[in-house]
Write an enzyme that holds these catalytic residues in place. Structure first.
Site, PDB file in Angstrom:
ATOM      1  N   LEU A   1       0.841  -1.303   0.024  1.00  0.00           N
ATOM      2  CA  LEU A   1       0.103  -0.013  -0.097  1.00  0.00           C
ATOM      3  C   LEU A   1       1.106   1.143   0.073  1.00  0.00           C
ATOM      4  O   LEU A   1       0.458   2.395  -0.148  1.00  0.00           O
ATOM      5  CB  LEU A   1      -0.891  -0.128   1.170  1.00  0.00           C
ATOM      6  CG  LEU A   1      -2.244  -1.089   1.455  1.00  0.00           C
ATOM      7  CD1 LEU A   1      -3.016  -1.164   2.417  1.00  0.00           C
ATOM      8  CD2 LEU A   1      -2.970  -0.934  -0.044  1.00  0.00           C
ATOM      9  N   ARG A   2       2.305   1.063   0.285  1.00  0.00           N
ATOM     10  CA  ARG A   2       3.014   2.043   0.048  1.00  0.00           C
ATOM     11  C   ARG A   2       3.117   3.134   1.237  1.00  0.00           C
ATOM     12  O   ARG A   2       3.977   3.993   1.404  1.00  0.00           O
ATOM     13  CB  ARG A   2       2.943   2.808  -1.291  1.00  0.00           C
ATOM     14  CG  ARG A   2       3.289   1.771  -2.441  1.00  0.00           C
ATOM     15  CD  ARG A   2       4.267   1.402  -2.441  1.00  0.00           C
ATOM     16  NE  ARG A   2       4.648   0.552  -3.655  1.00  0.00           N
ATOM     17  CZ  ARG A   2       5.667  -0.404  -4.045  1.00  0.00           C
ATOM     18  NH1 ARG A   2       6.382  -0.855  -2.916  1.00  0.00           N
ATOM     19  NH2 ARG A   2       5.809  -0.909  -5.076  1.00  0.00           N
TER      20      ARG A   2
ATOM     21  N   ASN B   1       7.338  -2.815   3.927  1.00  0.00           N
ATOM     22  CA  ASN B   1       8.337  -1.871   3.190  1.00  0.00           C
ATOM     23  C   ASN B   1       7.753  -0.723   2.961  1.00  0.00           C
ATOM     24  O   ASN B   1       7.850  -0.204   1.813  1.00  0.00           O
ATOM     25  CB  ASN B   1       8.983  -2.808   1.990  1.00  0.00           C
ATOM     26  CG  ASN B   1       8.055  -3.212   0.943  1.00  0.00           C
ATOM     27  OD1 ASN B   1       6.727  -3.146   1.244  1.00  0.00           O
ATOM     28  ND2 ASN B   1       8.431  -3.450  -0.227  1.00  0.00           N
TER      29      ASN B   1
ATOM     30  N   ASP C   1       9.632  -9.139   3.139  1.00  0.00           N
ATOM     31  CA  ASP C   1       9.269  -9.351   1.686  1.00  0.00           C
ATOM     32  C   ASP C   1      10.131  -8.196   1.278  1.00  0.00           C
ATOM     33  O   ASP C   1       9.982  -6.969   1.553  1.00  0.00           O
ATOM     34  CB  ASP C   1       7.641  -9.176   1.330  1.00  0.00           C
ATOM     35  CG  ASP C   1       7.502  -9.124  -0.158  1.00  0.00           C
ATOM     36  OD1 ASP C   1       7.873 -10.371  -0.615  1.00  0.00           O
ATOM     37  OD2 ASP C   1       6.999  -8.188  -0.644  1.00  0.00           O
TER      38      ASP C   1
ATOM     39  N   HIS D   1      10.235 -14.406   1.762  1.00  0.00           N
ATOM     40  CA  HIS D   1      10.436 -13.807   0.060  1.00  0.00           C
ATOM     41  C   HIS D   1      11.655 -14.693  -0.121  1.00  0.00           C
ATOM     42  O   HIS D   1      12.745 -14.611   0.610  1.00  0.00           O
ATOM     43  CB  HIS D   1      10.951 -12.158   0.318  1.00  0.00           C
ATOM     44  CG  HIS D   1      11.383 -11.927  -1.020  1.00  0.00           C
ATOM     45  ND1 HIS D   1      10.826 -10.836  -1.819  1.00  0.00           N
ATOM     46  CD2 HIS D   1      12.593 -12.413  -1.967  1.00  0.00           C
ATOM     47  CE1 HIS D   1      11.999 -10.461  -2.797  1.00  0.00           C
ATOM     48  NE2 HIS D   1      12.693 -11.540  -2.888  1.00  0.00           N
TER      49      HIS D   1
ATOM     50  N   HIS E   1       5.102 -15.431  -3.466  1.00  0.00           N
ATOM     51  CA  HIS E   1       5.133 -15.257  -4.877  1.00  0.00           C
ATOM     52  C   HIS E   1       6.056 -16.464  -5.719  1.00  0.00           C
ATOM     53  O   HIS E   1       7.241 -15.967  -6.249  1.00  0.00           O
ATOM     54  CB  HIS E   1       5.885 -13.819  -5.264  1.00  0.00           C
ATOM     55  CG  HIS E   1       6.807 -13.343  -4.348  1.00  0.00           C
ATOM     56  ND1 HIS E   1       8.152 -13.986  -4.192  1.00  0.00           N
ATOM     57  CD2 HIS E   1       6.986 -12.211  -3.757  1.00  0.00           C
ATOM     58  CE1 HIS E   1       8.757 -13.151  -3.649  1.00  0.00           C
ATOM     59  NE2 HIS E   1       8.199 -12.095  -3.239  1.00  0.00           N
TER      60      HIS E   1
ATOM     61  N   ASP F   1       0.502  -9.599  -5.150  1.00  0.00           N
ATOM     62  CA  ASP F   1       1.680  -8.926  -5.047  1.00  0.00           C
ATOM     63  C   ASP F   1       1.658  -7.528  -5.569  1.00  0.00           C
ATOM     64  O   ASP F   1       2.501  -6.865  -6.202  1.00  0.00           O
ATOM     65  CB  ASP F   1       2.846  -9.552  -5.605  1.00  0.00           C
ATOM     66  CG  ASP F   1       4.110  -9.137  -5.098  1.00  0.00           C
ATOM     67  OD1 ASP F   1       4.365  -8.094  -4.061  1.00  0.00           O
ATOM     68  OD2 ASP F   1       5.084  -9.594  -5.639  1.00  0.00           O
TER      69      ASP F   1
ATOM     70  N   HIS G   1       3.955   1.685  -8.769  1.00  0.00           N
ATOM     71  CA  HIS G   1       4.888   2.828  -8.981  1.00  0.00           C
ATOM     72  C   HIS G   1       4.368   3.906  -9.507  1.00  0.00           C
ATOM     73  O   HIS G   1       3.667   3.780 -10.468  1.00  0.00           O
ATOM     74  CB  HIS G   1       6.122   2.196  -9.379  1.00  0.00           C
ATOM     75  CG  HIS G   1       6.979   0.882  -8.827  1.00  0.00           C
ATOM     76  ND1 HIS G   1       7.549   1.202  -7.796  1.00  0.00           N
ATOM     77  CD2 HIS G   1       6.848  -0.434  -8.951  1.00  0.00           C
ATOM     78  CE1 HIS G   1       8.012   0.028  -7.457  1.00  0.00           C
ATOM     79  NE2 HIS G   1       7.716  -0.818  -8.029  1.00  0.00           N
TER      80      HIS G   1
END
Length: 426
Positions: A64-65, A95, A155, A182, A235, A308, A312
């Site tokens: 979701l940033r 992250n 991740d 990951h 993933h 995933d 961007h």
């Protein structure tokens, strides 16, 4: 049976035309349409127009940033994309900036989600496995769990320290939660921008080999066996990893795994022409890998499907293959891509329900609508014949980075109900 508060008529549940009975935001039941016709029209008498009925889906792997990278995505825009994509719960990775490695960040994510989308989708934060995702010291996992994290993951930055990873599995198990790993050996994958093979050589691009993933898959499986502690593998992209997971499951080991729509639909040839929109990590692999993953999903070797979702900004992707960030924005398009696999008879509607709702709920101990009496009435109406062009104006996510851009997809969520209330309509 008491009279329902509302009825949704003429929907397709799996392969059967049904009517859905709802009362006070909960499921009363599903009945065949001939029984539904006997129910006197109600104040809320809705026509599903033959759409697929699905439970609100669970996406167990989303970025979701926010906080810190709102130019890529915000919690508000990400959750709106989830609503329009059919997802009623999203597990967001750690992250962010700052990293979700302490309770204040977890609480911020949950509070922001409640302010922007009080009806939902519900955010299920995934806490950092290590402080700052640096792979040096465990994050305060108990604190993160108390704040609302439902799992832990590094991740994006694989943990190479085997002893540290072992301790993270043990600590998470003590808290009743799982580690999502990951799987990658960065000393092998290096700075690869696509799958390592003949095509990467022809294009003159540095490749990332399948063995970089499968080595860590094998490590995690061996630790799960030795410790008798669950681990979830993120993933998965190649057939060799599938082979390892199959052996683990045949031995009855507590190992679960996920893959993504892009690994089931596209292969490495999408990168031809130096297509930065197809740059993802792990990379798109060979057609043989795609077929192996499809079989693994169908047979349950791969337990769940995730997006995933990695949005961007346009300016970040519009550069060289070496410099473009990895990731595909997937919340808007995943269900349409899964529907294409149903049309091609690779999967069934039941497979989508199982891999995108029921199994994620089981693995991560989340609530899910099974359309049983008393279940929370979170459900989706999906029109498999609705054609739409993927373009910036038709995507709800702030991230427009998808190989689907400019193409026409079949299948769209036309309505999403949460607690029996309409939360989204096309």
């Amino acid at each position: 049976m008491a009279a329902p508060q509302s009825i949704l008529r003429n929907v397709i549940w799996l392969d059967q035309p049904m009517d859905l009975l709802i009362d006070q935001g909960t499921i009363m039941g599903l009945v065949p349409v001939d029984q539904g016709r006997e129910i006197t029209p109600l104040e809320r008498d809705m026509d599903g127009q033959g759409a697929w009925l699905l439970p609100s889906l669970i996406d167990a792997h989303v970025h979701l940033r926010e906080p810190g990278q709102e130019y890529k995505e915000t919690i508000a825009t990400g959750l709106q994309a989830a609503l329009g994509g059919g997802f009623g719960q999203v597990m967001c990775m750690a992250n962010t900036d700052p990293v979700n490695d302490h309770a204040q960040v977890t609480e911020y994510i949950l509070e922001t989600a409640m302010k922007t989308h009080p009806m939902g989708p519900r955010v299920r934060p995934v806490g950092a496995l290590t402080k700052g995702l640096a792979g040096k010291e465990l994050a305060p996992m108990a604190e993160l769990a108390r704040a609302g994290c439902v799992a832990f993951s590094n991740d994006g930055v694989p943990v190479g320290d085997n002893d540290l990873f072992r301790r993270s599995m043990e600590y998470a198990a003590d808290l009743g939660l799982k580690v999502i790993d990951h799987c990658e050996d960065p000393t092998l994958s290096g700075h690869g921008v696509m799958n390592e093979g003949v095509l990467s050589g022809q294009l003159g691009l540095k490749g990332s080999p399948w063995v970089a993933e499968t080595l860590h898959v094998a490590r995690d499986i061996m630790l799960a066996e030795y410790l008798n502690i669950p681990v979830h593998l993120a993933h998965i992209s190649c057939k060799e990893s599938v082979e390892q997971i199959l052996v683990a499951k045949e031995k009855g080991l507590p190992v679960t795994a996920e893959t993504c729509a892009h690994y089931l639909v596209w292969d490495e040839t999408m990168v031809q022409g130096y297509n930065f929109l197809a740059k993802v990590h792990p990379p798109l692999r060979t057609r043989e890998d795609v077929m192996a993953l499809r079989r693994a999903v169908k047979e349950g070797v791969i337990d769940i499907l995730v997006t995933d979702h990695a949005p961007h900004a346009d300016f970040e992707k519009e550069t060289t293959m070496d410099e473009a960030p990895n990731g595909i924005s997937g919340l808007d398009t995943a269900l349409s891509l899964y529907a294409s696999l149903v049309r091609d008879k690779v999967l069934t509607r039941e497979d989508i329900v199982t891999r995108c709702a029921l199994r994620p709920a089981e693995i991560f101990n989340l609530e899910v609508n099974r359309f049983a009496p008393g279940n929370r009435a979170d459900f989706v109406l999906f029109d498999p014949d609705h054609a739409w062009i993927v373009e910036p104006s038709t995507m709800l996510s702030k991230g427009k980075n998808t190989p689907c851009m400019g193409t026409t997809l079949l299948g769209k969520v036309i309505a999403h109900y949460l607690k029996g209330q309409l939360a989204y309509t096309l």
